[in-house]
Structures are given as C-alpha cells and as structure tokens.
Scaffold this motif. Structure first.
Motif, PDB file in Angstrom:
ATOM      1  N   GLY A 117      10.584  -7.551 175.116  1.00 18.14           N
ATOM      2  CA  GLY A 117      10.882  -7.076 173.769  1.00 18.14           C
ATOM      3  C   GLY A 117      11.710  -8.050 172.959  1.00 18.14           C
ATOM      4  O   GLY A 117      11.732  -7.987 171.728  1.00 18.14           O
ATOM      5  N   THR A 118      12.380  -8.974 173.629  1.00 20.51           N
ATOM      6  CA  THR A 118      13.185  -9.980 172.927  1.00 20.51           C
ATOM      7  C   THR A 118      12.381 -11.225 172.596  1.00 20.51           C
ATOM      8  O   THR A 118      12.875 -12.111 171.909  1.00 20.51           O
ATOM      9  CB  THR A 118      14.391 -10.400 173.788  1.00 20.51           C
ATOM     10  N   ALA A 119      11.140 -11.282 173.107  1.00 20.27           N
ATOM     11  CA  ALA A 119      10.389 -12.536 172.984  1.00 20.27           C
ATOM     12  C   ALA A 119       9.036 -12.399 172.317  1.00 20.27           C
ATOM     13  O   ALA A 119       8.491 -13.389 171.846  1.00 20.27           O
ATOM     14  CB  ALA A 119      10.191 -13.133 174.384  1.00 20.27           C
ATOM     15  N   ILE A 120       8.473 -11.198 172.258  1.00 24.43           N
ATOM     16  CA  ILE A 120       7.113 -11.067 171.765  1.00 24.43           C
ATOM     17  C   ILE A 120       7.033 -11.286 170.262  1.00 24.43           C
ATOM     18  O   ILE A 120       8.004 -11.112 169.535  1.00 24.43           O
ATOM     19  CB  ILE A 120       6.514  -9.690 172.119  1.00 24.43           C
ATOM     20  N   PHE A 161       9.830  -2.428 172.443  1.00 30.24           N
ATOM     21  CA  PHE A 161       8.750  -2.909 171.597  1.00 30.24           C
ATOM     22  C   PHE A 161       8.770  -2.270 170.204  1.00 30.24           C
ATOM     23  O   PHE A 161       7.801  -2.357 169.459  1.00 30.24           O
ATOM     24  CB  PHE A 161       7.401  -2.676 172.294  1.00 30.24           C
ATOM     25  N   LYS A 162       9.894  -1.611 169.899  1.00 28.06           N
ATOM     26  CA  LYS A 162      10.173  -1.089 168.555  1.00 28.06           C
ATOM     27  C   LYS A 162       9.137  -0.068 168.088  1.00 28.06           C
ATOM     28  O   LYS A 162       8.810   0.006 166.894  1.00 28.06           O
ATOM     29  CB  LYS A 162      10.265  -2.241 167.534  1.00 28.06           C
ATOM     30  N   LYS A 181       4.727  -5.947 168.039  1.00 30.89           N
ATOM     31  CA  LYS A 181       5.719  -4.876 168.058  1.00 30.89           C
ATOM     32  C   LYS A 181       5.166  -3.629 167.378  1.00 30.89           C
ATOM     33  O   LYS A 181       4.299  -3.689 166.529  1.00 30.89           O
ATOM     34  CB  LYS A 181       7.010  -5.346 167.394  1.00 30.89           C
ATOM     35  N   GLY A 182       5.677  -2.502 167.815  1.00 34.20           N
ATOM     36  CA  GLY A 182       5.227  -1.234 167.262  1.00 34.20           C
ATOM     37  C   GLY A 182       4.055  -0.624 168.004  1.00 34.20           C
ATOM     38  O   GLY A 182       3.528   0.398 167.587  1.00 34.20           O
ATOM     39  N   CYS A 234       5.268   1.307 179.173  1.00 36.72           N
ATOM     40  CA  CYS A 234       6.213   0.811 180.176  1.00 36.72           C
ATOM     41  C   CYS A 234       7.215   1.890 180.595  1.00 36.72           C
ATOM     42  O   CYS A 234       7.878   1.751 181.624  1.00 36.72           O
ATOM     43  CB  CYS A 234       6.958  -0.416 179.657  1.00 36.72           C
ATOM     44  N   ASN A 235       7.345   2.951 179.801  1.00 39.13           N
ATOM     45  CA  ASN A 235       8.256   4.062 180.068  1.00 39.13           C
ATOM     46  C   ASN A 235       9.711   3.621 180.174  1.00 39.13           C
ATOM     47  O   ASN A 235      10.510   4.250 180.863  1.00 39.13           O
ATOM     48  CB  ASN A 235       7.834   4.824 181.331  1.00 39.13           C
TER      49      ASN A 235
END
Length: 362
Positions: A276-279, A345-346, A284-285, A290-291
C-alpha cells in the motif's frame, strides 16, 4: 502442503508447484526432484531451460506418475540442448512426443499452447494445426487437459472465452500487477479483471514469475521500490482469484525449503500490506481481498464480500449463491469506519458495503 481443486476435473493440486526454467547444468536435478516429491509437491511445469533435465524426470516423477501432475508445452523445443521455441507443426509435434518418451510419463496432465503473447501467435496456433494437434492428443488421452501460457491479458481473455481450456500459465507478482511500462503487459485493472474472469469461467491459473525474476526480493532492483520477502510474494500470488498453484523455480533443495515455510509462517510474515505504500495511484481504491481490515466488528468477511461481488458483476452465476451463504453480509455494516482506516489500498469499504448490499438485495 495444502491443495486446491481444479474446477474442471477435480484434481487436487498443491498450492506450491515446481518449475524447471531456473535449473542450470550445475544443478543436481535428481536431488531437486526427489526432494520436491518428499515435500509433497505434486505439480511440475516441465518447460526447462535445458533438455538434460528429462532423463531425471524418468527416474523421479515417472516413478510416482499417479501422484504428480505435469504441464508440458507445445512449442517449447531445444537446440543444442538449450531452450528455444517453434511454431513449426512437425517440430512441435516431434519434440513433444520425444520429451514424453524420454521422461517415461506416458501422458501429460496439461498440454499447453506455448507462449501465445500476440494476436499473430493466437491466429497461427488456432489456424495452422498446433491447436488441432493438441485436440488430437487429448482425444488419444496423451493430454488430459488443454491449456495455454501467455503474458498478455487480452490474449488470455480471448482464449478463456473459447471455452476449451481448463488451466493457463500467467505471470503474476506485485511488480507486474502494479507497475506499468516494461515490466508487464496490461495495466492493473486489466490484469485484475483477467483473474476474476478466469475464476468466473472456472479456468484455473498456474502462476509463474512470483518473484519477478528475483527483482522483488531486492529493494535496489524492485520496480516498486521496496523489497518483499519470498513469503510475502507467495502470499500475494496465492490470494489472486483463480490461482490454483504457484510455480516457483529451484536450483537447489534449500530453495524448496524456503517456499515450504509458507505453510507454517505467521500471519505477520505473510502480510503484504506494505504494498500500500508503493503501488501506483491507479491501483488504489480496488479491494485485493487481503483482509488487512479484519477483524470487522460486525464479523463481515470484507474480502470475500468484495470477491463475490466482483465475480457476480463479471457474470459468475455461482457468486451470488456463495455470497448468500456467508454468515454475515454487507448490509450489516454499521459505518464504524474500521475497515476504511486500515485498508492499505485506500478502498472506501463503507461505501462498497452499501453498494454491495444494494446489488445483492440482502
């Protein structure tokens, strides 16, 4: 080992398989294959970098034929002992039958149209006899299931929609899924939609290149700018829709030990939410199931709810029934915001829960 069931056929295939593309002439092939069998690996991709591997298959896999599943490629050939590939019908047929004889396997569980990456490849194999060869070998029982390998989502979709294939090989990893440009064909949405389409059509995926050729394990080489562990890479791939097995390469037995740690690893070791810090922003969204938002205070399995919603939209007639059989549904969401705060992933999951609830009418 844990096993997944092939949708079309019912075979139980190990979640981690073994590919032979990384094997070098210095590798102890007999030892690697014997150790893989000892560790209950039962799925093997036989497209190797060198043809010296095939006699070793006769002394290992062929002696355990009823316990293993193999995928062989119509188009992978060998020149001077090293891998090459061909679209010449006679060469493809002769090589396939020679390898089958050399290995002593008698048949292959999956016979693949090899490396169909472009429209011209697709048209050629369908029109110039290679696909007909595969069908004929299947009628003879020499091939049990038809499949294909590709790196191109659009080509994969076309072949899936023909309705003739039970399994396909596709490159899946976090770098390919999230990084545009030279790293992969197709953007994030195309690739994610392909996985969901395959699942809705009950066509399984054997995933190749889980570590992006090792680049994902090194922050300096990684296309996404961060290093993942092998366990995080494996966890990511095995959670993609339709994936039945991950085909990893091994040049020594310790590689197999590294992969098998997946089955005893802690949740923290498998957690890939650092992505989530790199994609890229365009990825995103979108829920990746992944739960990481768990536990939901209302006990909703947010990942499964999203998965069944996505599959239903793609036309999977079973997805709604699977959703209805869940113990808790999206309509039970109380807008607490726990999932929105935790999603790497926002994804606006509160909004999604209302959207899904209205869609399914529960």
């Amino acid at each position: 080992m844990r096993y997944r069931v092939l949708p079309r056929g019912g075979e139980k295939i190990g979640e981690i398989g073994l590919g032979l593309g990384a094997v070098t002439p210095n590798s102890d092939m007999f030892k690697i294959l014997s150790y893989a069998l000892e560790k209950d690996i039962n799925f093997f991709d036989l497209c190797g970098a060198y043809d010296f591997i095939y006699p070793h298959i006769k002394t290992t896999l062929a002696k355990n034929r009823s316990k293993v599943f193999t995928q062989m490629h119509l188009g992978a050939i060998y020149k001077n002992g090293a891998y090459a590939f061909s679209r010449n019908l006679n060469t493809v047929k002769d090589t396939f039958l020679r390898i089958l004889d050399t290995t002593g396997l008698e048949y292959t569980d999956f016979g693949f149209l090899h490396c169909i990456d472009e429209e011209k490849d697709l048209n050629y194999v369908l029109e110039k006899g290679i696909f007909n060869l595969a069908e004929d070998l299947k009628r003879q029982g020499i091939i049990r299931h038809l499949g294909f390998s590709t790196h191109t989502p659009v080509i994969a979709e076309k072949l899936i929609n023909l309705g003739m294939f039970d399994l396909f090989m596709f490159s899946i990893n976090a770098a390919f899924d999230f990084k545009k440009g030279d790293y992969a064909i197709g953007d994030y949405a195309q690739r994610e939609n392909l996985y969901r389409l395959a699942q809705s059509k009950e066509v399984a995926i054997s995933a190749m290149k889980p570590f992006a050729g090792g680049q994902l394990l090194n922050a300096k080489l990684s296309p996404i700018g961060i290093a993942l562990t092998p366990l995080q890479c494996i966890s990511y791939v095995l959670e993609r829709p339709a994936v039945i097995t991950l085909v990893a390469g091994a040049t020594k037995v310790s590689d197999i030990d590294d992969y098998m740690r997946y089955f005893t690893a802690s949740p923290n070791e498998l957690d890939y939410s650092v992505l989530g810090t790199a994609i890229s922003q365009d990825a995103k969204g979108r829920c990746l199931y992944c739960n990481h938002c768990s536990p939901c205070p209302k006990k909703i399995n947010v990942g499964l709810v999203n998965k069944y919603y996505d599959l239903s939209i793609l036309g999977d007639p079973l997805a709604k029934e699977h959703y209805l059989n869940l113990e808790h549904h999206a309509g039970e969401c109380n807008n607490c915001g726990h999932c929105d705060k935790r999603c790497p992933f926002k994804v606006e999951q509160i909004k999604k829960m209302h959207e899904i609830s209205e869609y399914f009418g529960v």
